[in-house]
Design an enzyme around this catalytic site. Structure first.
Site, PDB file in Angstrom:
ATOM      1  N   TYR A  53       8.992 -14.776  -3.486  1.00  0.00           N
ATOM      2  CA  TYR A  53       7.980 -13.944  -4.153  1.00  0.00           C
ATOM      3  C   TYR A  53       8.635 -12.669  -4.644  1.00  0.00           C
ATOM      4  O   TYR A  53       9.417 -12.044  -3.912  1.00  0.00           O
ATOM      5  CB  TYR A  53       6.866 -13.610  -3.158  1.00  0.00           C
ATOM      6  CG  TYR A  53       5.752 -12.743  -3.717  1.00  0.00           C
ATOM      7  CD1 TYR A  53       4.873 -13.248  -4.683  1.00  0.00           C
ATOM      8  CD2 TYR A  53       5.566 -11.431  -3.280  1.00  0.00           C
ATOM      9  CE1 TYR A  53       3.841 -12.463  -5.183  1.00  0.00           C
ATOM     10  CE2 TYR A  53       4.540 -10.647  -3.777  1.00  0.00           C
ATOM     11  CZ  TYR A  53       3.677 -11.163  -4.731  1.00  0.00           C
ATOM     12  OH  TYR A  53       2.665 -10.378  -5.223  1.00  0.00           O
ATOM     13  N   ASP A  70      16.393  -9.289  -4.547  1.00  0.00           N
ATOM     14  CA  ASP A  70      15.102  -8.667  -4.264  1.00  0.00           C
ATOM     15  C   ASP A  70      15.091  -8.340  -2.777  1.00  0.00           C
ATOM     16  O   ASP A  70      14.819  -9.201  -1.946  1.00  0.00           O
ATOM     17  CB  ASP A  70      13.965  -9.618  -4.642  1.00  0.00           C
ATOM     18  CG  ASP A  70      12.597  -8.988  -4.381  1.00  0.00           C
ATOM     19  OD1 ASP A  70      12.534  -7.955  -3.680  1.00  0.00           O
ATOM     20  OD2 ASP A  70      11.598  -9.538  -4.870  1.00  0.00           O
ATOM     21  N   LYS A  91       8.538  -1.335  -0.145  1.00  0.00           N
ATOM     22  CA  LYS A  91       8.148  -1.337   1.271  1.00  0.00           C
ATOM     23  C   LYS A  91       8.818  -0.196   2.065  1.00  0.00           C
ATOM     24  O   LYS A  91       8.413   0.944   1.901  1.00  0.00           O
ATOM     25  CB  LYS A  91       8.359  -2.732   1.862  1.00  0.00           C
ATOM     26  CG  LYS A  91       7.470  -3.739   1.087  1.00  0.00           C
ATOM     27  CD  LYS A  91       7.264  -5.094   1.689  1.00  0.00           C
ATOM     28  CE  LYS A  91       6.164  -5.806   0.900  1.00  0.00           C
ATOM     29  NZ  LYS A  91       6.516  -7.071   0.310  1.00  0.00           N
TER      30      LYS A  91
HETATM   31  C1  LIG Z   1       6.167  -7.372  -1.257  1.00  0.00           C
HETATM   32  C2  LIG Z   1       7.208  -7.927  -2.124  1.00  0.00           C
HETATM   33  C3  LIG Z   1       7.255  -7.667  -3.504  1.00  0.00           C
HETATM   34  C4  LIG Z   1       6.158  -6.950  -4.233  1.00  0.00           C
HETATM   35  O1  LIG Z   1       6.011  -5.632  -3.837  1.00  0.00           O
HETATM   36  P1  LIG Z   1       4.607  -4.886  -4.107  1.00  0.00           P
HETATM   37  O2  LIG Z   1       4.866  -3.488  -3.691  1.00  0.00           O
HETATM   38  O3  LIG Z   1       3.587  -5.620  -3.300  1.00  0.00           O
HETATM   39  O4  LIG Z   1       4.339  -5.001  -5.581  1.00  0.00           O
HETATM   40  C5  LIG Z   1       8.346  -8.108  -4.215  1.00  0.00           C
HETATM   41  N1  LIG Z   1       9.334  -8.800  -3.623  1.00  0.00           N
HETATM   42  C6  LIG Z   1       9.320  -9.084  -2.310  1.00  0.00           C
HETATM   43  C7  LIG Z   1      10.464  -9.813  -1.703  1.00  0.00           C
HETATM   44  C8  LIG Z   1       8.241  -8.680  -1.519  1.00  0.00           C
HETATM   45  O5  LIG Z   1       8.204  -9.017  -0.230  1.00  0.00           O
END
Ligand SMILES: *Cc1c(COP(=O)(O)O)cnc(C)c1O
Length: 430
Positions: free
Chosen positions: A144, A239, A267
């Site tokens: 994701y 990511d 995060k």
């Molecule tokens: C949470 C998450 C996102 C998206 O971040 P948001 O602040 O919710 O837009 C993107 N990549 C990874 C791996 C994530 O866990």
């Protein structure tokens, strides 16, 4: 358990917000329950509107590595707010936090702050496409990267839970530029590159997958991705929205010694406030406006409150904290596994430091296909059993459980006793 206040709030919320929530993973849909409305949180504890208190393993889905509302952070935020909540002009906090991020992750030679992980990932792709003058990207099934159009193809997290692999509203053209490979399967990556020679701008990956549940990279997988991207002239994007500052202070890239071209952060970098960042090679980041032609902007980017929270958190990442978190992670993983064994329930616990997922399956989980073999119905029974015993796990089989510096061995032991009882319920439900 009393839930009348949460129920009343939920019935107002569903008349207002789609599904009564502002992010689908909060809805408890896949665990057959209605969401609890939270009144306050401190340390490792959540308290709902009815006064029920839980040991929290969602921890806002990852940002809160120091726990909820640490008093020092609250004090720093109050002081920052008195100096203004947004300037629309640069401030020293952006420079301070940026320099700290670069010290921890030297591959981010230049970076740009944004307000979410979604923004970070969509902007990183734009830069990669501009740099390579190519359109296609490779992503992995079950990974994701936020909810921007190019990523909503076999995405994990809420999209996985709700069984919407490709969202309506994403154009066929956008989806066609996203090519899929299987996590931990280098052959699948080589096949996609070979079939699309000279057309792939970037490969984006969660170096430690967290959004199909926790799935660590197999030996050689990340170095193989680095090599394939270099061979084919594609931009390697890590990511690290979850793994950055979670797996280690230098992220997965520090731990596995891989140098990505671009990195997405979120995060933990915002300490519980809305922040994201993307950055990497100077030549790539110099394509970003106002130095270069790639447009990307944000009214609240580099917000002083968010920068304050990020800085406060990053200044407190110590080797001893990571050691303590890993010990708690091991204790919890072993406890959940033994609770399952005692109840004769099939369970695979995937753990990486302070994040883990108990998968209800008898076979190892190493990719999307094996993750989705896990039994969501059993997880739902387990989840409800845990909630009734004062533990708040993620309301989906396909998410990570997050520990924080505020969790204690005693909290973990209480969680394991709750799990013993909940596993017996899973066993008797068949
Ligand atoms: C949470 C998450 C996102 C998206 O971040 P948001 O602040 O919710 O837009 C993107 N990549 C990874 C791996 C994530 O866990």
């Amino acid at each position: 358990m009393k839930v009348s206040r949460s129920r009343a709030l939920f019935s107002r919320a569903v008349e207002l917000l789609p599904g009564g929530v502002d992010s689908p993973v909060r809805a408890f849909t896949s665990v057959g329950a209605a969401p609890l409305f939270i009144k306050r949180a401190a340390g490792a504890r959540l308290e709902d509107a009815d006064g029920n208190v839980f040991i929290d393993y969602v921890m806002s889905w990852g940002p809160l590595i120091h726990g909820h509302a640490p008093p020092g952070l609250v004090k720093a935020l109050c002081a920052a707010a008195r100096r203004g909540t947004s300037y629309g002009a640069p401030c020293h906090l952006e420079v301070d936090l940026g320099e700290r991020v670069r010290r921890l992750m030297p591959s981010l030679e230049r970076l740009r702050f944004v307000s979410s992980g979604t923004e970070a990932a969509m902007s990183a792709i734009r830069v990669a496409r501009a740099a390579t003058r190519r359109d296609k990207i490779i992503k992995f099934e079950g990974c994701y990267h936020g909810h921007a159009d190019p990523f909503l193809v076999q995405a994990g997290s809420g999209a996985l839970t709700l069984g919407v692999p490709t969202s309506p509203g994403v154009t066929a053209a956008a989806a066609a530029d996203t090519l899929l490979a299987s996590y931990n399967d280098l052959e699948s990556v080589h096949r996609v590159f070979a079939a699309n020679r000279g057309r792939i701008a970037a490969l984006i990956v969660e170096p430690i997958a967290g959004n199909m549940g926790v799935v660590p990279p197999a030996d050689g997988f990340l170095p193989g991705l680095r090599e394939a991207c270099s061979t084919h002239g594609a931009v390697l994007i890590f990511d690290e929205v979850i793994s950055g500052f979670r797996a280690a202070s230098g992220g997965a890239q520090g731990l596995f010694k891989i140098h990505p071209d671009l990195t997405c952060l979120g995060k933990i970098i915002g300490g519980g406030l809305p922040v994201g960042a993307y950055g990497g090679r100077t030549d790539l980041m110099n394509l970003v406006s106002p130095v270069g032609p790639v447009y990307q902007a944000g009214t609240l980017s580099g917000n002083p409150l968010a920068m304050t929270a990020g800085l406060w958190g990053l200044e407190r990442l110590t080797p001893s904290m990571y050691r303590a978190l890993a010990a708690l992670g091991t204790r919890l993983a072993a406890g959940l596994a033994s609770a399952a064994r005692e109840a004769r329930v099939s369970l695979q616990v995937n753990a990486f430091g302070s994040v883990l997922t108990p998968f209800f399956t008898d076979r190892p989980v190493r990719d999307y296909r094996s993750a989705t073999r896990a039994d969501s119905t059993k997880y739902a029974t387990f989840f409800r059993g845990m909630i009734l015993r004062g533990v708040y796990p993620p309301p989906s089989q396909f998410e990570g459980w997050f520990l924080s510096a505020a969790h204690t061995a005693k909290d973990v032991d209480k969680t394991i006793s709750a799990a013993r009882a909940a596993m017996r319920e899973v066993a008797s439900a068949g």
